[in-house]
Design a protein around this motif. Structure first.
Motif, PDB file in Angstrom:
ATOM      1  N   MET A   1     -30.643 -41.066 -35.074  1.00  0.00           N
ATOM      2  CA  MET A   1     -31.884 -41.753 -35.668  1.00  0.00           C
ATOM      3  C   MET A   1     -31.673 -43.131 -36.436  1.00  0.00           C
ATOM      4  O   MET A   1     -32.862 -44.081 -36.140  1.00  0.00           O
ATOM      5  N   GLY A   2     -30.622 -43.586 -36.649  1.00  0.00           N
ATOM      6  CA  GLY A   2     -30.326 -44.916 -36.907  1.00  0.00           C
ATOM      7  C   GLY A   2     -30.801 -45.383 -38.862  1.00  0.00           C
ATOM      8  O   GLY A   2     -30.890 -43.871 -38.999  1.00  0.00           O
ATOM      9  N   LEU A   3     -31.062 -46.445 -38.603  1.00  0.00           N
ATOM     10  CA  LEU A   3     -30.958 -46.551 -40.488  1.00  0.00           C
ATOM     11  C   LEU A   3     -32.426 -46.381 -40.798  1.00  0.00           C
ATOM     12  O   LEU A   3     -33.056 -47.381 -39.532  1.00  0.00           O
ATOM     13  N   SER A  48     -24.036 -44.524 -34.888  1.00  0.00           N
ATOM     14  CA  SER A  48     -22.602 -44.133 -34.147  1.00  0.00           C
ATOM     15  C   SER A  48     -23.375 -42.402 -34.487  1.00  0.00           C
ATOM     16  O   SER A  48     -23.312 -41.634 -34.444  1.00  0.00           O
ATOM     17  N   PRO A  49     -23.002 -41.778 -32.910  1.00  0.00           N
ATOM     18  CA  PRO A  49     -22.916 -40.535 -32.507  1.00  0.00           C
ATOM     19  C   PRO A  49     -22.375 -39.516 -33.418  1.00  0.00           C
ATOM     20  O   PRO A  49     -22.905 -37.970 -33.768  1.00  0.00           O
ATOM     21  N   GLN A  50     -21.244 -40.001 -33.608  1.00  0.00           N
ATOM     22  CA  GLN A  50     -20.876 -39.091 -34.306  1.00  0.00           C
ATOM     23  C   GLN A  50     -21.189 -38.980 -35.958  1.00  0.00           C
ATOM     24  O   GLN A  50     -21.553 -37.536 -36.535  1.00  0.00           O
ATOM     25  N   ASN A  51     -22.123 -39.241 -36.271  1.00  0.00           N
ATOM     26  CA  ASN A  51     -23.682 -39.806 -37.423  1.00  0.00           C
ATOM     27  C   ASN A  51     -24.404 -38.795 -37.332  1.00  0.00           C
ATOM     28  O   ASN A  51     -25.359 -39.675 -38.404  1.00  0.00           O
ATOM     29  N   LYS A  52     -24.947 -38.793 -35.990  1.00  0.00           N
ATOM     30  CA  LYS A  52     -25.926 -37.919 -36.218  1.00  0.00           C
ATOM     31  C   LYS A  52     -26.207 -37.116 -36.731  1.00  0.00           C
ATOM     32  O   LYS A  52     -28.349 -36.505 -36.707  1.00  0.00           O
ATOM     33  N   HIS A  53     -25.640 -35.836 -37.466  1.00  0.00           N
ATOM     34  CA  HIS A  53     -26.302 -34.858 -38.226  1.00  0.00           C
ATOM     35  C   HIS A  53     -26.902 -35.617 -39.763  1.00  0.00           C
ATOM     36  O   HIS A  53     -27.169 -34.880 -40.455  1.00  0.00           O
ATOM     37  N   ILE A  54     -26.498 -36.687 -39.513  1.00  0.00           N
ATOM     38  CA  ILE A  54     -26.546 -38.021 -41.360  1.00  0.00           C
ATOM     39  C   ILE A  54     -28.388 -38.269 -40.796  1.00  0.00           C
ATOM     40  O   ILE A  54     -28.478 -39.043 -40.671  1.00  0.00           O
ATOM     41  N   GLY A 108     -18.385 -34.237 -41.882  1.00  0.00           N
ATOM     42  CA  GLY A 108     -17.359 -33.762 -41.061  1.00  0.00           C
ATOM     43  C   GLY A 108     -17.638 -32.027 -40.747  1.00  0.00           C
ATOM     44  O   GLY A 108     -17.386 -31.860 -39.283  1.00  0.00           O
ATOM     45  N   ASN A 109     -17.988 -31.021 -41.435  1.00  0.00           N
ATOM     46  CA  ASN A 109     -17.827 -30.235 -41.602  1.00  0.00           C
ATOM     47  C   ASN A 109     -19.300 -29.317 -40.136  1.00  0.00           C
ATOM     48  O   ASN A 109     -19.238 -28.774 -39.027  1.00  0.00           O
ATOM     49  N   GLU A 110     -20.307 -30.538 -40.236  1.00  0.00           N
ATOM     50  CA  GLU A 110     -21.249 -29.927 -39.630  1.00  0.00           C
ATOM     51  C   GLU A 110     -21.200 -30.631 -38.139  1.00  0.00           C
ATOM     52  O   GLU A 110     -21.320 -29.963 -37.088  1.00  0.00           O
ATOM     53  N   GLN A 111     -20.363 -31.508 -37.816  1.00  0.00           N
ATOM     54  CA  GLN A 111     -19.883 -32.033 -37.021  1.00  0.00           C
ATOM     55  C   GLN A 111     -18.941 -31.101 -36.319  1.00  0.00           C
ATOM     56  O   GLN A 111     -19.013 -31.347 -34.828  1.00  0.00           O
ATOM     57  N   GLU A 112     -17.689 -30.662 -37.031  1.00  0.00           N
ATOM     58  CA  GLU A 112     -17.193 -29.670 -35.882  1.00  0.00           C
ATOM     59  C   GLU A 112     -18.063 -28.485 -35.140  1.00  0.00           C
ATOM     60  O   GLU A 112     -17.382 -27.660 -34.311  1.00  0.00           O
ATOM     61  N   ILE A 113     -18.684 -28.241 -35.870  1.00  0.00           N
ATOM     62  CA  ILE A 113     -19.725 -27.088 -35.861  1.00  0.00           C
ATOM     63  C   ILE A 113     -20.507 -27.164 -34.554  1.00  0.00           C
ATOM     64  O   ILE A 113     -20.446 -26.602 -33.852  1.00  0.00           O
ATOM     65  N   GLU A 114     -21.215 -28.437 -34.333  1.00  0.00           N
ATOM     66  CA  GLU A 114     -22.037 -29.471 -33.501  1.00  0.00           C
ATOM     67  C   GLU A 114     -20.969 -29.374 -31.995  1.00  0.00           C
ATOM     68  O   GLU A 114     -21.744 -29.789 -31.058  1.00  0.00           O
ATOM     69  N   SER A 121     -12.466 -34.778 -28.804  1.00  0.00           N
ATOM     70  CA  SER A 121     -12.046 -36.168 -28.090  1.00  0.00           C
ATOM     71  C   SER A 121     -12.817 -37.017 -27.670  1.00  0.00           C
ATOM     72  O   SER A 121     -12.594 -38.375 -28.488  1.00  0.00           O
ATOM     73  N   VAL A 122     -13.818 -37.071 -27.761  1.00  0.00           N
ATOM     74  CA  VAL A 122     -14.630 -38.610 -27.261  1.00  0.00           C
ATOM     75  C   VAL A 122     -15.216 -38.473 -28.273  1.00  0.00           C
ATOM     76  O   VAL A 122     -15.301 -39.776 -28.811  1.00  0.00           O
ATOM     77  N   SER A 123     -15.788 -37.520 -29.713  1.00  0.00           N
ATOM     78  CA  SER A 123     -15.766 -38.154 -30.613  1.00  0.00           C
ATOM     79  C   SER A 123     -15.005 -39.010 -31.578  1.00  0.00           C
ATOM     80  O   SER A 123     -15.556 -39.400 -32.218  1.00  0.00           O
ATOM     81  N   LYS A 124     -14.011 -38.527 -31.470  1.00  0.00           N
ATOM     82  CA  LYS A 124     -12.395 -38.995 -31.878  1.00  0.00           C
ATOM     83  C   LYS A 124     -12.671 -40.778 -32.151  1.00  0.00           C
ATOM     84  O   LYS A 124     -12.149 -41.676 -32.681  1.00  0.00           O
ATOM     85  N   GLU A 125     -13.152 -40.953 -30.344  1.00  0.00           N
ATOM     86  CA  GLU A 125     -12.182 -42.322 -29.931  1.00  0.00           C
ATOM     87  C   GLU A 125     -13.863 -43.130 -30.089  1.00  0.00           C
ATOM     88  O   GLU A 125     -13.414 -44.047 -30.872  1.00  0.00           O
ATOM     89  N   LYS A 126     -15.003 -42.336 -30.408  1.00  0.00           N
ATOM     90  CA  LYS A 126     -16.028 -43.412 -30.883  1.00  0.00           C
ATOM     91  C   LYS A 126     -16.043 -43.743 -32.177  1.00  0.00           C
ATOM     92  O   LYS A 126     -15.975 -44.633 -32.921  1.00  0.00           O
TER      93      LYS A 126
END
Length: 263
Positions: A1-3, A48-54, A108-114, A121-126
């Motif tokens: 969604m972005g800022l 950032s993709p890893q923050n898409k749930h925020i 972090g918890n939501e990201q791990e579930i998704e 590994s891709v998320s960690k790189e990004k």
């Protein structure tokens, strides 16, 4: 969604009423120098993709004082992380690494579930690329006035940096700690006075930069902290500000007018 830049109180209410979602509120103003770099950092984190749930909401504190008052915002940049109407964490100041760490901890918890193991590994790189950007922003003295100087400065360079810092906001407080976590009683009292008089101010944590801590004593010819500047002009420490307010309850407004007329 972005800022998402908040354009109305109604939009803010709608976006913050979403259930079971972490929401990051970013309070800023166009005149506060520390916000300039944080604008870039939070936009990067929001995309950032890893923050898409925020959900990331950007609020101009000057344009929406009613929203700012809800969270007792008296200094910017300021971050509030909320979920289901509950404040989980508040952060004050231009420390992008601290904000990014809070996002990682609370989201972090939501990201791990998704994500599955392969996606992880891709998320960690990004994620690393984002944190690299955050780290470099923290060490960028020009972009973030509160950053620690990495190289030894000449007296002339330090004096120029101190001038820049003392004018980073119309009212600038040099204190021990941050407004949300003062590290001495005098700083805590002066923050309380500024909030009591509904004064918006920038701040600098002198504990994070010993060059500024020692240099500002000579710059102002004042040996202790906190120190308050209005329009780049040194006003004094806690006792002098108390005395000035006892003589003139509109001291802050008067000092701003006088500074503007002088500059």
């Amino acid at each position: 969604m972005g800022l998402i830049e908040i354009q109305s109180k109604e939009k803010f209410s709608d976006l913050t009423s979403v259930k079971d979602k972490l929401i990051a509120l970013y309070f800023h103003t166009p005149w506060a120098s520390p916000c300039i770099q944080m604008n870039k950092v939070i936009s990067t984190l929001a995309d950032s993709p890893q923050n898409k749930h925020i959900d990331f909401l950007s609020i101009n504190a000057d344009n929406f004082p009613e929203i700012s008052d809800l969270f007792d915002i008296s200094a910017v940049p300021y971050f509030v992380l909320v979920k289901n109407g509950t404040i989980l964490k508040e952060l004050s100041g231009a420390d992008p690494k601290e904000f990014a760490s809070a996002l990682e901890q609370l989201g972090g918890n939501e990201q791990e579930i998704e994500t599955n193991q392969a996606d992880s590994s891709v998320s960690k790189e990004k994620s690393s690329s984002v944190f690299d950007y955050v780290s470099s922003a923290t060490n960028n003295q020009d972009a973030a006035p509160a950053a620690v100087a990495l190289e030894e400065e000449s007296p002339e360079q330090l004096k120029a940096r101190l001038r820049k810092l003392t004018t980073a906001a119309p009212i600038m407080l040099f204190m021990k700690g941050t407004p949300s976590a003062p590290q001495c009683g005098f700083s805590r009292q002066l923050v309380a006075i500024l909030r009591e008089h509904q004064v918006r101010f920038g701040f600098f944590d002198i504990l994070k930069d010993d060059t500024v801590r020692q240099g500002l004593k000579k710059f102002s010819d004042w040996p202790t902290y906190p120190q308050l500047y209005v329009g780049g002009n040194f006003q004094g420490g806690l006792d002098i500000i108390k005395e000035s307010l006892s003589e003139n309850e509109h001291f802050f407004e008067t000092a701003l007018v006088e500074a503007n007329n002088t500059n």
